[in-house]
Design a protein around this motif. Structure first.
Motif, PDB file in Angstrom:
ATOM      1  N   UNK A  39       0.840  -1.194   0.000  1.00  0.00           N
ATOM      2  CA  UNK A  39       0.000   0.000   0.000  1.00  0.00           C
ATOM      3  C   UNK A  39       0.878   1.248   0.000  1.00  0.00           C
ATOM      4  N   UNK A  40       0.582   2.163  -0.879  1.00  0.00           N
ATOM      5  CA  UNK A  40       1.388   3.364  -1.019  1.00  0.00           C
ATOM      6  C   UNK A  40       2.413   3.269  -2.134  1.00  0.00           C
ATOM      7  N   UNK A  41       2.727   2.045  -2.551  1.00  0.00           N
ATOM      8  CA  UNK A  41       3.646   1.850  -3.674  1.00  0.00           C
ATOM      9  C   UNK A  41       2.898   1.464  -4.951  1.00  0.00           C
ATOM     10  N   UNK A  42       1.896   0.615  -4.792  1.00  0.00           N
ATOM     11  CA  UNK A  42       1.059   0.188  -5.910  1.00  0.00           C
ATOM     12  C   UNK A  42      -0.267  -0.271  -5.313  1.00  0.00           C
ATOM     13  N   UNK A  43      -1.320  -0.028  -6.038  1.00  0.00           N
ATOM     14  CA  UNK A  43      -2.655  -0.394  -5.584  1.00  0.00           C
ATOM     15  C   UNK A  43      -2.973  -1.796  -6.103  1.00  0.00           C
ATOM     16  N   UNK A  44      -2.991  -2.751  -5.213  1.00  0.00           N
ATOM     17  CA  UNK A  44      -3.262  -4.141  -5.588  1.00  0.00           C
ATOM     18  C   UNK A  44      -4.757  -4.403  -5.478  1.00  0.00           C
ATOM     19  N   UNK A  45      -5.344  -4.894  -6.557  1.00  0.00           N
ATOM     20  CA  UNK A  45      -6.752  -5.283  -6.554  1.00  0.00           C
ATOM     21  C   UNK A  45      -6.827  -6.810  -6.654  1.00  0.00           C
ATOM     22  N   UNK A  46      -7.594  -7.408  -5.783  1.00  0.00           N
ATOM     23  CA  UNK A  46      -7.628  -8.861  -5.650  1.00  0.00           C
ATOM     24  C   UNK A  46      -8.828  -9.416  -6.408  1.00  0.00           C
ATOM     25  N   UNK A  47      -8.534 -10.179  -7.442  1.00  0.00           N
ATOM     26  CA  UNK A  47      -9.594 -10.705  -8.283  1.00  0.00           C
ATOM     27  C   UNK A  47      -9.505 -12.202  -8.494  1.00  0.00           C
ATOM     28  N   UNK A  48     -10.423 -12.694  -9.321  1.00  0.00           N
ATOM     29  CA  UNK A  48     -10.507 -14.098  -9.673  1.00  0.00           C
ATOM     30  C   UNK A  48     -10.982 -14.190 -11.109  1.00  0.00           C
ATOM     31  N   UNK A  49     -10.356 -15.050 -11.898  1.00  0.00           N
ATOM     32  CA  UNK A  49     -10.917 -15.371 -13.196  1.00  0.00           C
ATOM     33  C   UNK A  49     -11.869 -16.551 -12.974  1.00  0.00           C
ATOM     34  N   UNK A  50     -13.140 -16.213 -12.872  1.00  0.00           N
ATOM     35  CA  UNK A  50     -14.156 -17.189 -12.483  1.00  0.00           C
ATOM     36  C   UNK A  50     -14.744 -17.894 -13.693  1.00  0.00           C
ATOM     37  N   UNK A  51     -13.988 -18.831 -14.242  1.00  0.00           N
ATOM     38  CA  UNK A  51     -14.408 -19.540 -15.445  1.00  0.00           C
ATOM     39  C   UNK A  51     -15.889 -19.916 -15.388  1.00  0.00           C
ATOM     40  N   UNK A  52     -16.628 -19.540 -16.435  1.00  0.00           N
ATOM     41  CA  UNK A  52     -18.026 -19.950 -16.516  1.00  0.00           C
ATOM     42  C   UNK A  52     -18.097 -21.343 -17.125  1.00  0.00           C
ATOM     43  N   UNK A  53     -18.748 -22.244 -16.404  1.00  0.00           N
ATOM     44  CA  UNK A  53     -18.926 -23.622 -16.857  1.00  0.00           C
ATOM     45  C   UNK A  53     -20.404 -23.948 -16.733  1.00  0.00           C
ATOM     46  N   UNK A  54     -21.048 -24.121 -17.859  1.00  0.00           N
ATOM     47  CA  UNK A  54     -22.474 -24.404 -17.838  1.00  0.00           C
ATOM     48  C   UNK A  54     -22.745 -25.678 -17.047  1.00  0.00           C
ATOM     49  N   UNK A  55     -23.704 -25.593 -16.134  1.00  0.00           N
ATOM     50  CA  UNK A  55     -24.033 -26.716 -15.270  1.00  0.00           C
ATOM     51  C   UNK A  55     -23.373 -26.646 -13.910  1.00  0.00           C
ATOM     52  N   UNK A  56     -22.404 -25.748 -13.751  1.00  0.00           N
ATOM     53  CA  UNK A  56     -21.699 -25.601 -12.470  1.00  0.00           C
ATOM     54  C   UNK A  56     -21.997 -24.260 -11.812  1.00  0.00           C
ATOM     55  N   UNK A  57     -23.107 -23.662 -12.189  1.00  0.00           N
ATOM     56  CA  UNK A  57     -23.407 -22.301 -11.712  1.00  0.00           C
ATOM     57  C   UNK A  57     -23.473 -22.210 -10.192  1.00  0.00           C
ATOM     58  N   UNK A  58     -24.053 -23.203  -9.551  1.00  0.00           N
ATOM     59  CA  UNK A  58     -24.192 -23.142  -8.093  1.00  0.00           C
ATOM     60  C   UNK A  58     -22.832 -23.142  -7.411  1.00  0.00           C
ATOM     61  N   UNK A  59     -21.919 -23.970  -7.905  1.00  0.00           N
ATOM     62  CA  UNK A  59     -20.576 -24.021  -7.328  1.00  0.00           C
ATOM     63  C   UNK A  59     -19.806 -22.729  -7.601  1.00  0.00           C
ATOM     64  N   UNK A  60     -19.976 -22.177  -8.809  1.00  0.00           N
ATOM     65  CA  UNK A  60     -19.311 -20.905  -9.134  1.00  0.00           C
ATOM     66  C   UNK A  60     -19.810 -19.806  -8.209  1.00  0.00           C
ATOM     67  N   UNK A  61     -21.116 -19.743  -8.026  1.00  0.00           N
ATOM     68  CA  UNK A  61     -21.699 -18.703  -7.171  1.00  0.00           C
ATOM     69  C   UNK A  61     -21.180 -18.811  -5.740  1.00  0.00           C
ATOM     70  N   UNK A  62     -21.011 -20.029  -5.262  1.00  0.00           N
ATOM     71  CA  UNK A  62     -20.492 -20.230  -3.902  1.00  0.00           C
ATOM     72  C   UNK A  62     -19.095 -19.654  -3.761  1.00  0.00           C
ATOM     73  N   UNK A  63     -18.238 -19.912  -4.741  1.00  0.00           N
ATOM     74  CA  UNK A  63     -16.868 -19.382  -4.700  1.00  0.00           C
ATOM     75  C   UNK A  63     -16.865 -17.862  -4.816  1.00  0.00           C
TER      76      UNK A  63
END
Length: 268
Positions: free
Chosen positions: A76-100
């Motif tokens: 902090x103060x040197x670079x602004x780090x934003x914490x993300x996820x590449x949340x691969x969309x997989x049809x049929x796994x929507x409930x598990x994706x939403x949980x994560x």
């Protein structure tokens, strides 16, 4: 504003470099914001029975989040780090994706389509999947999945929206209607997209999205962010100078940034 919102790290198995190395590289090259965005663990295939090194193991997910937020504080103060996820969309796994997606205090979640069933259309080891298939049907299936992903409400922006072209496989017919429908779904759901510069080093030899799609996104007034999709620290921000130039040519004047799932537009 110099940012890079799409990066991968050693935990995903097919990238190299520790999280901290990417952040240190970001400081060295003058980024103001860096987004860490490793792949969501696989949900629909057994990694022991499938291609190795495709995504982080599920047990690594909390460790990834813990380390990312610790580094956010450390630098902090040197670079602004934003914490993300590449949340691969997989049809049929929507409930598990939403949980994560709901389990952690992400700054942003990228919605990307890599899989059509168990076929990863972005994996160079799986290009044989095109054999015997009608390319137009593959494109139709892909863009249908992009639309379904946009409709879920799980994501903040759609990643490399036309990545289906990555290895140069294309239908003989026009796919403009498919590309337009995907962008229109993004607009309806008030999402952003990214200009992902990594396509310049692949067989398609153009960014994701290409010029026509990018121009249509501008016409629809879709917010846009930017990413290198770096899989090694040395490639952080690779081609992003060209990406910013392309955005300016298309008429974009602002980039989307994200914190705690809130989008803020900044001039660039």
């Amino acid at each position: 504003m110099l940012i890079d919102y799409h990066t991968h790290h050693e935990r995903c198995g097919h990238a190299v470099g520790k999280l901290e190395e990417y952040i240190q590289q970001g400081i060295a090259i003058g980024l103001q914001q860096i987004g860490v965005s490793d792949h969501m663990p696989l949900l629909h295939v057994n990694p022991d029975e499938y291609y190795p090194e495709m995504a982080m193991p599920m047990e690594e997910l909390p460790r990834y989040v813990e380390e990312a937020f610790a580094l956010k504080d450390k630098y902090k103060g040197q670079i602004d780090v934003r914490v993300g996820l590449e949340g691969d969309y997989i049809e049929g796994s929507e409930e598990q994706i939403e949980t994560i997606v709901n389990a952690y205090p992400w700054d942003y979640v990228i919605g990307s389509v890599h899989f059509l069933g168990t076929w990863d259309i972005t994996d160079f080891r799986q290009t044989h999947g095109w054999e015997g298939r009608d390319p137009m049907q593959v494109y139709e299936q892909y863009y249908d999945a992009v639309i379904k992903a946009a409709n879920t409400g799980f994501y903040d922006y759609m990643g490399h929206i036309d990545v289906i072209k990555r290895f140069g496989f294309k239908p003989a017919g026009d796919v403009t209607h498919l590309e337009n429908a995907a962008l229109e779904a993004v607009r309806r759901n008030d999402l952003a997209i990214e200009l992902n510069a990594s396509g310049l080093r692949h067989a398609c030899a153009e960014m994701f999205p290409g010029k026509r799609m990018l121009d249509y996104a501008r016409k629809l007034d879709i917010p846009i962010t930017i990413g290198s999709d770096a899989h090694q620290p040395a490639r952080l921000a690779e081609y992003l100078d060209q990406a910013r130039s392309r955005l300016k040519e298309a008429g974009f004047t602002q980039l989307a940034t994200f914190e705690r799932r809130i989008r803020t537009m900044v001039d660039f």
